[in-house]
Motif scaffolding. Structure first.
Motif, PDB file in Angstrom:
ATOM      1  N   LEU A 141       0.825  -1.194   0.000  1.00  0.00           N
ATOM      2  CA  LEU A 141       0.000   0.000   0.000  1.00  0.00           C
ATOM      3  C   LEU A 141       0.868   1.256   0.000  1.00  0.00           C
ATOM      4  CD1 LEU A 141      -2.631  -1.030   2.684  1.00  0.00           C
ATOM      5  CD2 LEU A 141      -3.058  -0.752   0.251  1.00  0.00           C
ATOM      6  N   PRO A 142       0.474   2.298  -0.725  1.00  0.00           N
ATOM      7  CA  PRO A 142       1.169   3.585  -0.600  1.00  0.00           C
ATOM      8  C   PRO A 142       1.077   4.085   0.825  1.00  0.00           C
ATOM      9  CG  PRO A 142      -0.348   3.585  -2.461  1.00  0.00           C
ATOM     10  CD  PRO A 142      -0.635   2.342  -1.660  1.00  0.00           C
ATOM     11  N   PRO A 143       2.038   4.879   1.301  1.00  0.00           N
ATOM     12  CA  PRO A 143       2.032   5.320   2.706  1.00  0.00           C
ATOM     13  C   PRO A 143       0.730   5.967   3.143  1.00  0.00           C
ATOM     14  CG  PRO A 143       4.121   5.850   1.675  1.00  0.00           C
ATOM     15  CD  PRO A 143       3.237   5.327   0.587  1.00  0.00           C
ATOM     16  N   THR A 144       0.145   6.842   2.311  1.00  0.00           N
ATOM     17  CA  THR A 144      -1.077   7.511   2.732  1.00  0.00           C
ATOM     18  C   THR A 144      -2.250   6.543   2.805  1.00  0.00           C
ATOM     19  OG1 THR A 144      -1.471   8.127   0.421  1.00  0.00           O
ATOM     20  CG2 THR A 144      -0.384   9.753   1.817  1.00  0.00           C
ATOM     21  N   VAL A 145      -2.288   5.588   1.872  1.00  0.00           N
ATOM     22  CA  VAL A 145      -3.351   4.581   1.902  1.00  0.00           C
ATOM     23  C   VAL A 145      -3.141   3.621   3.046  1.00  0.00           C
ATOM     24  CG1 VAL A 145      -4.452   2.711   0.601  1.00  0.00           C
ATOM     25  CG2 VAL A 145      -3.707   4.785  -0.569  1.00  0.00           C
ATOM     26  N   ALA A 146      -1.874   3.289   3.313  1.00  0.00           N
ATOM     27  CA  ALA A 146      -1.574   2.349   4.388  1.00  0.00           C
ATOM     28  C   ALA A 146      -2.078   2.873   5.719  1.00  0.00           C
ATOM     29  CB  ALA A 146      -0.071   2.097   4.454  1.00  0.00           C
ATOM     30  N   ASP A 147      -1.955   4.209   5.942  1.00  0.00           N
ATOM     31  CA  ASP A 147      -2.423   4.774   7.202  1.00  0.00           C
ATOM     32  C   ASP A 147      -3.914   4.531   7.399  1.00  0.00           C
ATOM     33  OD1 ASP A 147       0.066   5.691   7.811  1.00  0.00           O
ATOM     34  OD2 ASP A 147      -0.279   7.732   7.090  1.00  0.00           O
ATOM     35  N   ASP A 148      -4.686   4.675   6.313  1.00  0.00           N
ATOM     36  CA  ASP A 148      -6.133   4.533   6.420  1.00  0.00           C
ATOM     37  C   ASP A 148      -6.583   3.084   6.459  1.00  0.00           C
ATOM     38  OD1 ASP A 148      -6.436   7.262   6.438  1.00  0.00           O
ATOM     39  OD2 ASP A 148      -6.604   7.396   4.259  1.00  0.00           O
ATOM     40  N   GLU A 149      -5.934   2.208   5.618  1.00  0.00           N
ATOM     41  CA  GLU A 149      -6.432   0.848   5.462  1.00  0.00           C
ATOM     42  C   GLU A 149      -5.824  -0.135   6.453  1.00  0.00           C
ATOM     43  OE1 GLU A 149      -6.560  -0.739   1.603  1.00  0.00           O
ATOM     44  OE2 GLU A 149      -7.410   1.045   0.682  1.00  0.00           O
ATOM     45  N   ALA A 150      -4.609   0.181   6.971  1.00  0.00           N
ATOM     46  CA  ALA A 150      -3.964  -0.776   7.855  1.00  0.00           C
ATOM     47  C   ALA A 150      -4.600  -0.783   9.233  1.00  0.00           C
ATOM     48  CB  ALA A 150      -2.469  -0.471   7.965  1.00  0.00           C
ATOM     49  N   LEU A 151      -5.313   0.290   9.590  1.00  0.00           N
ATOM     50  CA  LEU A 151      -5.928   0.377  10.913  1.00  0.00           C
ATOM     51  C   LEU A 151      -7.446   0.277  10.780  1.00  0.00           C
ATOM     52  CD1 LEU A 151      -3.791   3.273  12.417  1.00  0.00           C
ATOM     53  CD2 LEU A 151      -3.697   0.861  13.035  1.00  0.00           C
ATOM     54  N   PRO A 152      -8.052  -0.640  11.509  1.00  0.00           N
ATOM     55  CA  PRO A 152      -9.518  -0.780  11.453  1.00  0.00           C
ATOM     56  C   PRO A 152     -10.201   0.504  11.930  1.00  0.00           C
ATOM     57  CG  PRO A 152      -8.488  -2.660  12.544  1.00  0.00           C
ATOM     58  CD  PRO A 152      -7.419  -1.620  12.395  1.00  0.00           C
ATOM     59  N   PRO A 153     -11.363   0.831  11.387  1.00  0.00           N
ATOM     60  CA  PRO A 153     -12.088   2.037  11.816  1.00  0.00           C
ATOM     61  C   PRO A 153     -12.330   2.088  13.318  1.00  0.00           C
ATOM     62  CG  PRO A 153     -13.073   1.129   9.826  1.00  0.00           C
ATOM     63  CD  PRO A 153     -12.036   0.138  10.277  1.00  0.00           C
ATOM     64  N   ALA A 154     -12.615   0.943  13.936  1.00  0.00           N
ATOM     65  CA  ALA A 154     -12.866   0.932  15.382  1.00  0.00           C
ATOM     66  C   ALA A 154     -11.624   1.346  16.160  1.00  0.00           C
ATOM     67  CB  ALA A 154     -13.318  -0.457  15.818  1.00  0.00           C
ATOM     68  N   ALA A 155     -10.450   0.933  15.675  1.00  0.00           N
ATOM     69  CA  ALA A 155      -9.206   1.301  16.351  1.00  0.00           C
ATOM     70  C   ALA A 155      -8.962   2.802  16.241  1.00  0.00           C
ATOM     71  CB  ALA A 155      -8.042   0.518  15.756  1.00  0.00           C
ATOM     72  N   LEU A 156      -9.230   3.377  15.048  1.00  0.00           N
ATOM     73  CA  LEU A 156      -9.052   4.817  14.863  1.00  0.00           C
ATOM     74  C   LEU A 156     -10.009   5.613  15.734  1.00  0.00           C
ATOM     75  CD1 LEU A 156      -8.608   4.955  10.979  1.00  0.00           C
ATOM     76  CD2 LEU A 156      -6.852   5.344  12.712  1.00  0.00           C
ATOM     77  N   GLN A 157     -11.250   5.148  15.834  1.00  0.00           N
ATOM     78  CA  GLN A 157     -12.228   5.841  16.656  1.00  0.00           C
ATOM     79  C   GLN A 157     -11.824   5.809  18.123  1.00  0.00           C
ATOM     80  OE1 GLN A 157     -14.643   7.728  15.858  1.00  0.00           O
ATOM     81  NE2 GLN A 157     -15.530   8.049  17.898  1.00  0.00           N
ATOM     82  N   ALA A 158     -11.367   4.640  18.586  1.00  0.00           N
ATOM     83  CA  ALA A 158     -10.922   4.528  19.976  1.00  0.00           C
ATOM     84  C   ALA A 158      -9.734   5.448  20.239  1.00  0.00           C
ATOM     85  CB  ALA A 158     -10.543   3.078  20.285  1.00  0.00           C
ATOM     86  N   LEU A 159      -8.819   5.502  19.295  1.00  0.00           N
ATOM     87  CA  LEU A 159      -7.638   6.354  19.466  1.00  0.00           C
ATOM     88  C   LEU A 159      -8.041   7.817  19.583  1.00  0.00           C
ATOM     89  CD1 LEU A 159      -4.529   6.673  19.414  1.00  0.00           C
ATOM     90  CD2 LEU A 159      -4.701   6.848  16.924  1.00  0.00           C
ATOM     91  N   ARG A 160      -8.941   8.256  18.725  1.00  0.00           N
ATOM     92  CA  ARG A 160      -9.334   9.671  18.737  1.00  0.00           C
ATOM     93  C   ARG A 160     -10.048  10.058  20.035  1.00  0.00           C
ATOM     94  NH1 ARG A 160     -11.150   8.651  12.613  1.00  0.00           N
ATOM     95  NH2 ARG A 160      -9.180   9.227  11.601  1.00  0.00           N
ATOM     96  N   VAL A 161     -10.899   9.163  20.537  1.00  0.00           N
ATOM     97  CA  VAL A 161     -11.594   9.440  21.802  1.00  0.00           C
ATOM     98  C   VAL A 161     -10.593   9.511  22.956  1.00  0.00           C
ATOM     99  CG1 VAL A 161     -13.216   8.505  23.487  1.00  0.00           C
ATOM    100  CG2 VAL A 161     -13.775   8.435  21.045  1.00  0.00           C
ATOM    101  N   LEU A 162      -9.680   8.577  23.004  1.00  0.00           N
ATOM    102  CA  LEU A 162      -8.710   8.541  24.087  1.00  0.00           C
ATOM    103  C   LEU A 162      -7.745   9.719  24.032  1.00  0.00           C
ATOM    104  CD1 LEU A 162      -7.985   4.701  24.019  1.00  0.00           C
ATOM    105  CD2 LEU A 162      -9.077   5.960  25.890  1.00  0.00           C
ATOM    106  N   MET A 163      -7.402  10.162  22.829  1.00  0.00           N
ATOM    107  CA  MET A 163      -6.478  11.295  22.697  1.00  0.00           C
ATOM    108  C   MET A 163      -7.070  12.591  23.242  1.00  0.00           C
ATOM    109  SD  MET A 163      -4.695  10.710  18.963  1.00  0.00           S
ATOM    110  CE  MET A 163      -3.876  12.323  18.986  1.00  0.00           C
ATOM    111  N   ARG A 164      -8.405  12.673  23.283  1.00  0.00           N
ATOM    112  CA  ARG A 164      -9.032  13.877  23.828  1.00  0.00           C
ATOM    113  C   ARG A 164      -8.904  13.955  25.338  1.00  0.00           C
ATOM    114  NH1 ARG A 164     -13.237  12.875  19.777  1.00  0.00           N
ATOM    115  NH2 ARG A 164     -14.581  11.931  21.380  1.00  0.00           N
TER     116      ARG A 164
END
Length: 311
Positions: free
Chosen positions: A247-270
């Motif tokens: 995957l290209p680097p920009t695509v890898a960031d989006d596709e390598a991480l499941p949406p649930a993991a990204l959502q959890a990360l964003r909530v916790l970062m707040r």
């Protein structure tokens, strides 16, 4: 019409006869994956030199040896008897005999039997000498032209069915590296459909019947694979190797991480410091910590830039 093998054996001796081939050694010999012309001169010489040949299937090995004008004692050593059969090979090695091991096609111990025998021979103190040669995985990678791949992961065959297969495929698609998969003809359509649904834009090189007369190599977005398979009467026949391009680097960031993991990360970062948020998101989601950390840094930096522009 039968070709006289004598000139071929003579050429093999001239090319490799000066090398040392110690007795009591196991020679792991790669054999053609479809085209007999791919057998190396060194492999021909060693097959003529050894005292016995252990093999995945005695019928297949006998055909190869007959083509070379060779006749050797054969010992079956396959996935169902490898531990037991290895002991017989060790006995030959202990007597000072040279033994070759060949699988039905390609490089032994790569999605084929052979690893148990090699480990047992080394544990018993015998030398193991690899004779490199044909490999469908490397052949497919060389034809894929994946300019983004800095590493690749060899998968071989996915689990045949059920939850294990879905889990394994999800893990492959979550990884940004190039991956090499094998597939049987009766499952290739199902795999193509799964790839088209889960990662429609992922570039895939599909290789059918590598090195054989009707070899086909196509590179397509995964979304187009089912259509290509359905377009020809013979497209689903034969053995398949697939390369999932990196995957290209920009695509890898989006596709390598499941949406649930990204959502959890964003909530916790707040609510938490970055490193603590990453650690908890990784534990909760099972996503790789390194990828989450890189994503967290990118989102923090992006937020900071937006704040400065608003000031």
């Amino acid at each position: 019409m039968t070709t006289d093998p004598a000139p071929l054996l003579h050429a093999a001796r001239l090319a490799t006869g000066h090398q040392q081939h110690p007795a009591g050694t196991l020679y792991v010999v790669a054999t053609p994956i479809g085209n007999l012309a791919d057998l190396t001169l060194r492999a021909i010489h060693v097959l003529g030199l050894v005292d016995a040949v252990a093999c995945e299937d005695t019928r297949v090995a006998a055909q190869l040896l007959t083509h070379l004008g060779l006749h050797k004692p054969l010992r079956a050593l396959h996935a169902h008897n490898e531990h037991e059969a290895a002991q017989g090979v060790l006995a030959l090695l202990a007597q000072g005999q040279r033994v070759a091991y060949v699988s039905d096609a390609g490089t032994p111990a790569v999605s084929d039997p052979g690893a148990v025998l090699v480990a047992a021979a080394r544990a018993a103190g015998h030398a193991v000498v690899p004779l490199p040669g044909p490999s469908s995985a490397l052949a497919a990678l060389s034809a894929a032209g994946d300019t983004l791949a800095t590493a690749f992961c060899f998968i071989g065959f996915l689990p045949a069915k059920g939850g294990d297969r879905r889990t394994a495929l999800a893990a492959v698609l979550a990884d940004a590296r190039a991956h090499v998969l094998f597939e049987a003809p009766h499952r290739i359509a199902e795999l193509a459909a799964a790839l088209a649904e889960a990662a429609p834009q992922r570039t895939v090189t599909l290789c059918r019947e590598l090195t054989k007369q009707f070899e086909s190599i196509v590179t397509r977005p995964a979304a187009e694979l089912p259509g290509w398979l359905a377009a020809g009467a013979h497209h689903e026949r034969g053995e398949f190797v697939l390369v999932l391009h990196a995957l290209p680097p920009t695509v890898a960031d989006d596709e390598a991480l499941p949406p649930a993991a990204l959502q959890a990360l964003r909530v916790l970062m707040r609510e938490l410091p970055l490193k603590q948020a990453v650690a908890l998101a990784a534990e909760l989601s099972g996503a790789p910590r390194k990828a989450l950390y890189q994503r967290a840094l990118a989102e923090r930096d992006a937020g900071a830039s937006e704040g400065e522009s608003d000031a």
